[in-house]
Scaffold this motif. Structure first.
Motif, PDB file in Angstrom:
ATOM      1  N   SER A  68       0.850  -1.195   0.000  1.00  0.00           N
ATOM      2  CA  SER A  68       0.000   0.000   0.000  1.00  0.00           C
ATOM      3  C   SER A  68       0.879   1.237   0.000  1.00  0.00           C
ATOM      4  O   SER A  68       2.093   1.167   0.146  1.00  0.00           O
ATOM      5  N   ASP A  69       0.251   2.376  -0.143  1.00  0.00           N
ATOM      6  CA  ASP A  69       0.938   3.661  -0.127  1.00  0.00           C
ATOM      7  C   ASP A  69       0.236   4.567   0.873  1.00  0.00           C
ATOM      8  O   ASP A  69      -0.986   4.495   1.036  1.00  0.00           O
ATOM      9  N   PRO A  70       0.990   5.444   1.545  1.00  0.00           N
ATOM     10  CA  PRO A  70       0.334   6.377   2.480  1.00  0.00           C
ATOM     11  C   PRO A  70      -0.535   7.383   1.743  1.00  0.00           C
ATOM     12  O   PRO A  70      -0.314   7.679   0.569  1.00  0.00           O
ATOM     13  N   GLY A 124       2.457  15.808  -6.072  1.00  0.00           N
ATOM     14  CA  GLY A 124       1.946  14.670  -6.827  1.00  0.00           C
ATOM     15  C   GLY A 124       1.824  13.388  -6.063  1.00  0.00           C
ATOM     16  O   GLY A 124       0.736  13.015  -5.651  1.00  0.00           O
ATOM     17  N   ARG A 125       2.920  12.680  -5.851  1.00  0.00           N
ATOM     18  CA  ARG A 125       2.822  11.296  -5.433  1.00  0.00           C
ATOM     19  C   ARG A 125       2.166  11.154  -4.069  1.00  0.00           C
ATOM     20  O   ARG A 125       2.730  11.490  -3.031  1.00  0.00           O
ATOM     21  N   ASN A 126       0.938  10.643  -4.065  1.00  0.00           N
ATOM     22  CA  ASN A 126       0.178  10.335  -2.862  1.00  0.00           C
ATOM     23  C   ASN A 126      -0.003  11.534  -1.932  1.00  0.00           C
ATOM     24  O   ASN A 126      -0.180  11.367  -0.730  1.00  0.00           O
ATOM     25  N   SER A 127       0.039  12.736  -2.493  1.00  0.00           N
ATOM     26  CA  SER A 127      -0.287  13.926  -1.703  1.00  0.00           C
ATOM     27  C   SER A 127      -1.799  14.104  -1.708  1.00  0.00           C
ATOM     28  O   SER A 127      -2.327  15.161  -2.058  1.00  0.00           O
ATOM     29  N   THR A 149       5.685   5.618   5.992  1.00  0.00           N
ATOM     30  CA  THR A 149       5.480   6.583   7.082  1.00  0.00           C
ATOM     31  C   THR A 149       6.375   6.301   8.277  1.00  0.00           C
ATOM     32  O   THR A 149       6.448   7.119   9.197  1.00  0.00           O
ATOM     33  N   SER A 150       7.050   5.156   8.297  1.00  0.00           N
ATOM     34  CA  SER A 150       7.994   4.862   9.377  1.00  0.00           C
ATOM     35  C   SER A 150       9.377   5.419   9.083  1.00  0.00           C
ATOM     36  O   SER A 150      10.303   5.232   9.880  1.00  0.00           O
ATOM     37  N   GLN A 151       9.564   6.111   7.956  1.00  0.00           N
ATOM     38  CA  GLN A 151      10.876   6.597   7.563  1.00  0.00           C
ATOM     39  C   GLN A 151      11.121   8.056   7.916  1.00  0.00           C
ATOM     40  O   GLN A 151      12.109   8.631   7.470  1.00  0.00           O
ATOM     41  N   VAL A 152      10.241   8.672   8.708  1.00  0.00           N
ATOM     42  CA  VAL A 152      10.467  10.064   9.102  1.00  0.00           C
ATOM     43  C   VAL A 152      11.685  10.122  10.020  1.00  0.00           C
ATOM     44  O   VAL A 152      11.725   9.461  11.052  1.00  0.00           O
ATOM     45  N   PRO A 153      12.710  10.878   9.659  1.00  0.00           N
ATOM     46  CA  PRO A 153      13.925  10.914  10.479  1.00  0.00           C
ATOM     47  C   PRO A 153      13.731  11.737  11.737  1.00  0.00           C
ATOM     48  O   PRO A 153      12.723  12.445  11.885  1.00  0.00           O
TER      49      PRO A 153
END
Length: 937
Positions: A141-143, A181-184, A157-161
């Protein structure tokens, strides 16, 4: 902290870097460095816009500097503009605001950003805004929200530093389907790290608190030569778990991480219009984390009046049921009972019935056997090239990310019945090119065109190992856990796990996305600006999903799996069970699972049309109409069609958004007042539902995700900042949201069979409504509440019958059988939120300043699950933060005392129903307090 750190004039650049790296205990090899200020014509992230106070200070004595609010630069239109000049709904927080408010993780943003909710489960953050939220975070899936770090899209979504040494954070509200664009789909969370400057400077922050064992972060900025500088930021953090585990002592919620980021900026004076930014970062994750998927089971819904002993009958809505095995009262229409109903312990809970295992009603206490842990790492590399030549600028953004995370979870019971591992891997490459006009104020025309490429491989693998040493019948009293059933007390030998299978699943998604976009703005009469934007996207997805292939037979047969066992991700390939498996044939072990594969291409176009009118330098009105898209994908469970295992696709989700707003600066720039009203129309939403089986469309159904949902959200945001004097600062924000589900029909569940509610009595013969129930409970059903159970029809308009049972969908929202229109609440959508903050700076003469401050957040409450909204919801709550900050007169040293969540509110950040309707939840942190010491040099 070494005294010499405060004396930057005595330190060489290499010594500064050495001290910082030694302080954090991070390996020198793990870094790379980075950039500063910007050449003429540089893009948004490099440009600096001075505040009115700074501008005045350049030509006035300090006494003459007027009091005003600072201007914040944002890049929501991919170029540098002041927040007040952008005709879009954006909330921006500067790096100083983020640090002052102790926003150390993304979840804390909701305390400051109106209209934003930040849920969390495990390591995944789940943003929610304007009637939509992030639900599925699996590899396939995508966020629904774009997360960008230094203009680079993050696929998980687990990649937020970690949030350290940031220039600013932008929360862009509503779909950003043209320029991003992408999934915004629902909006963007955009993080910008601080850039290198031409000044030798550095800083260190040390934090301690009741849950914070230590937090040490710092940065050093080193000019290397004219036009070349590097900046290194690092973090070492360890926190205690805030959910006490009275069982194993392994508390939940503890973090352990180290992080380093380097930025190198190259802007040689000999090439005035060139700037190169090179970035690299490394993150090491450890600690217990937030658990695998949830912290604890809150309870289940039970109607005590429905509990029946074996052999008794039950009359419900005029229908009588004979219950040879009894009934425990578990009901969709019941009331909460603090038990985990997945297992029973042999001890009566209510009316003499054993409903499950009692759980603590304290939200921050659990009793679990088996320690949990988290381990992972993330590497990010990026390169940005900016070149401005005359009226046209060129920009290239390149990135590569490598993410690896293992999360574990115990059985969430006082006895360790099983232990789970989940591994997430992601390797992502992106490339973006932009051509854009220079920011010449005299030009009426502004434009940007771009091309984007995204290549992502995401892999999920989960293993749950059964504790084969556990046998319920031989366990000590109080630890005898039995499978869930409807007899009042356990009987027989109970749970014997020595022959149980380990569960296993694996998924992989390879996604390639290419896009071309453009936006053009033209200003008429120096007042009216018209904007149009267009983006075309082509997504190509290829998915692998593991399917159980064969089953061992005979006494003592079982499969064993390990998270470390190799998996060959190949279409049609077999996946072997561990050699420790017991089976009657080696072939069954070798071929325990096999991958089913599928691929699809999705193409779609998004656009934006907008107009803004500048009444004067301090007042602008705007309106816009835009669209957004959330990527389509595949169901992870295979269904057999024509004898072939198949993964069925679902199409992208779509949103149309209308917004009307204004931005104003009043009272001689002491007050900013911004407002926006919006309507978002969501279509083709993904929902779990039932459709006729393609193999037998007239006689059976399959349950899967399809595009059947329709939602609508409207509301308005108001934000104000006020600085009447140099000492006093105030902020106020209000958000109103009305979000409804308009069309949402979910699949029903079979609640029949000899071992369940229906037993073998005539009242539950095939075709009875109890075999069409919601969320796995017998009430309501198609007999007791027929209007909301709509028949599943085949292509000829005939109701599908499966196993002699007519099939239905449950209408949570939509049209009932008699034409009644139903609507339902939307999860994560409070009707009212309010934020208010105030700070007053007391001058202490030559001794510095002392600033007391508070920030409060009111939320009117919201549901977290679409079904049974009265359970697993957050009632209205208020959370207040208090801070007292002392700063020396030169600004070099700061001491802050803080209390977050003064009210000690226990709010649920994520809720989902598990087995037998037990509600699995995660809680946001309770009250925390501590101190932060800062030094700048």
């Amino acid at each position: 902290m070494p005294r010499s750190i405060a004396r930057h004039s005595r330190l060489r650049p290499t010594a500064l870097a050495s001290i910082l790296l030694t302080t954090f205990g991070l390996p020198l090899a793990a870094q790379t460095v980075a950039p500063p200020a910007a050449p003429a014509g540089a893009p948004a992230e490099q440009a600096a816009v001075p505040s009115a106070a700074q501008a005045a200070a350049a030509s006035s004595t300090p006494r003459e500097v007027p009091v005003s609010l600072d201007q914040v630069v944002v890049t929501v239109q991919r170029r540098a503009e002041t927040l007040q000049s952008v005709p879009l709904s954006v909330t921006a927080l500067t790096g100083a605001q983020i640090k002052n408010a102790n926003v150390n993780s993304p979840e804390r943003l909701e305390q400051l950003v109106p209209g934003l909710r930040m849920g969390r489960s495990g390591s995944d953050v789940r943003p929610a805004m304007r009637g939509t939220y992030t639900e599925n975070v699996s590899a396939t899936s995508d966020p629904r929200f774009g997360v960008y770090v230094d203009d680079i899209y993050q696929s998980r979504t687990s990649q937020v530093p970690p949030m350290i040494d940031l220039a600013r954070v932008e929360v862009q509200k509503g779909p950003q389907g043209t320029l991003y664009g992408r999934n915004s789909f629902g909006g963007n969370l955009v993080f910008h790290s601080a850039l290198p400057t031409d000044e030798l400077e550095g800083g260190i922050d040390l934090g301690f608190g009741n849950f914070l064992e230590h937090r040490a972060e710092g940065f050093v900025n080193v000019p290397l030569s004219k036009g070349i500088a590097m900046r290194i930021a690092a973090l070492s953090e360890r926190t205690h778990g805030y959910v006490e585990n009275v069982g194993s002592g392994n508390d939940i919620g503890g973090e352990s991480q180290k992080y380093i980021r380097g930025t190198l900026r190259i802007a040689p004076p000999s090439v005035r219009d060139l700037e190169v930014l090179l970035r690299a970062s490394y993150q090491d994750l450890g600690g217990a984390g937030q658990g695998g998927f949830g912290q604890k089971y809150k309870g289940t819904l039970v109607d005590a009046s429905l509990i029946r002993a074996p052999g008794e009958s039950l009359t419900y809505n005029g229908i009588t049921y004979q219950l040879p095995k009894g009934f425990n009262g578990n009901s969709f229409t019941g009331t909460p009972l603090p038990v985990d109903s997945r297992y029973r312990d042999g001890i009566p809970d209510i009316n003499g019935a054993d409903i499950g295992i009692p759980v603590s009603e304290d939200p921050y206490q659990v009793n679990f056997a088996g320690d949990i842990f988290r381990t992972g790492s993330q590497k990010n590399f990026g390169a940005t090239l900016n070149y401005g030549n005359g009226p046209v600028r060129f920009r290239s953004i390149t990135s590569f990310a490598d993410f690896d995370l293992i999360r574990t979870g115990n059985s969430l019971t006082p006895v360790l019945l099983n232990y789970s591992y989940q591994q997430t891997l992601a390797k992502t490459y992106t490339q973006e090119f932009q051509l854009l006009s220079n920011d010449d104020k005299a030009d009426a025309l502004r434009w940007i065109v771009g091309a984007y490429f995204f290549d992502d491989t995401a892999t999920d693998r989960s293993v749950t190992n059964v504790n084969r040493a556990y046998v319920a019948a031989t366990a000590p009293p109080g630890q005898q856990y039995y499978p869930f059933g409807f007899t009042l007390l356990p009987s027989g030998t109970g749970l014997n796990q020595s022959t149980a299978f380990d569960s296993f699943s694996a998924y992989q998604q390879k996604a390639r996305s290419t896009a071309g976009y453009g936006q053009l703005s033209y200003t008429l009469f120096d007042k009216l600006t018209l904007t149009g934007g267009l983006r075309y996207t082509r997504d190509e997805k290829n998915v692998l999903s593991a399917r159980f292939n064969t089953s061992p037979t005979g006494p003592g047969a079982y499969f064993v799996h390990s998270i470390d066992d190799p998996v060959n991700y190949a279409c049609g390939g077999f996946i072997a069970a561990n050699a420790a498996s017991v089976s009657q044939s080696q072939t069954a072990i070798d071929q325990a699972y096999n991958f089913v594969c599928a691929g699809n291409v999705y193409s779609y176009t998004n656009y934006r049309v907008a107009a803004d009118y500048k009444f004067n330098a301090d007042l602008m009105g705007y309106t816009s109409y835009s669209t957004g898209t959330h990527a389509g994908g595949f169901n992870s469970g295979a269904v057999t069609i024509g004898g072939v295992p198949t993964l069925l696709p679902f199409a992208p989700e779509k949103v149309k958004a209308f917004e009307l707003g204004f931005k104003s600066t009043l009272l001689d720039r002491k007050l900013t007042l911004n407002a926006a009203a919006y309507v978002n129309d969501y279509r083709d939403l993904h929902a779990q539902t039932s459709i006729p089986n393609p193999n037998a469309p007239q006689t059976s159904v399959i349950a899967l995700v399809q595009n059947v949902g329709k939602d609508r959200a409207y509301g308005f945001d108001i934000e104000a900042g006020f600085r009447p004097t140099r000492e006093l600062r105030m902020s106020l924000a209000y958000n109103y949201l009305n979000a409804k589900q308009l069309d949402y029909g979910v699949n029903t569940f079979n609640f029949g069979g000899e071992a369940s509610f229906c037993g073998i009595t005539p009242s539950c013969v095939p075709g009875s409504g109890e075999q069409n129930t919601v969320q796995g409970t017998p009430f309501p059903n198609s007999r007791t509440d027929p209007n909301r159970f709509v028949p599943v029809l085949d292509a000829n308009g005939n109701q599908v019958v499966s196993g002699g049972v007519p099939q239905y969908r449950y209408v949570l929202a939509g049209t009932g059988r008699d034409g009644t229109k139903y609507t339902a609440q939307r999860a994560f959508s409070p009707k009212h939120t309010l934020q208010f903050g105030m700070a007053y700076t007391l001058q202490l003469g030559g001794y510095g300043t002392l600033t007391p401050e508070f920030q409060t957040y009111y939320n009117s409450g919201y549901i977290l699950t679409d079904l049974t909204p009265g359970y697993g919801n957050n009632e209205a709550f208020t959370k207040t933060d208090l801070r007292l900050t002392y700063q020396t007169s030169d600004g070099d040293y700061t001491v802050q005392l803080y209390v977050n969540n003064v009210e000690d509110e226990a709010t649920i950040s994520r809720a989902v129903y598990g087995n037998h309707r037990s509600l699995l939840v995660s809680y946001a942190p309770p009250r925390s307090y501590g101190a932060r010491l800062s030094a700048r040099f």
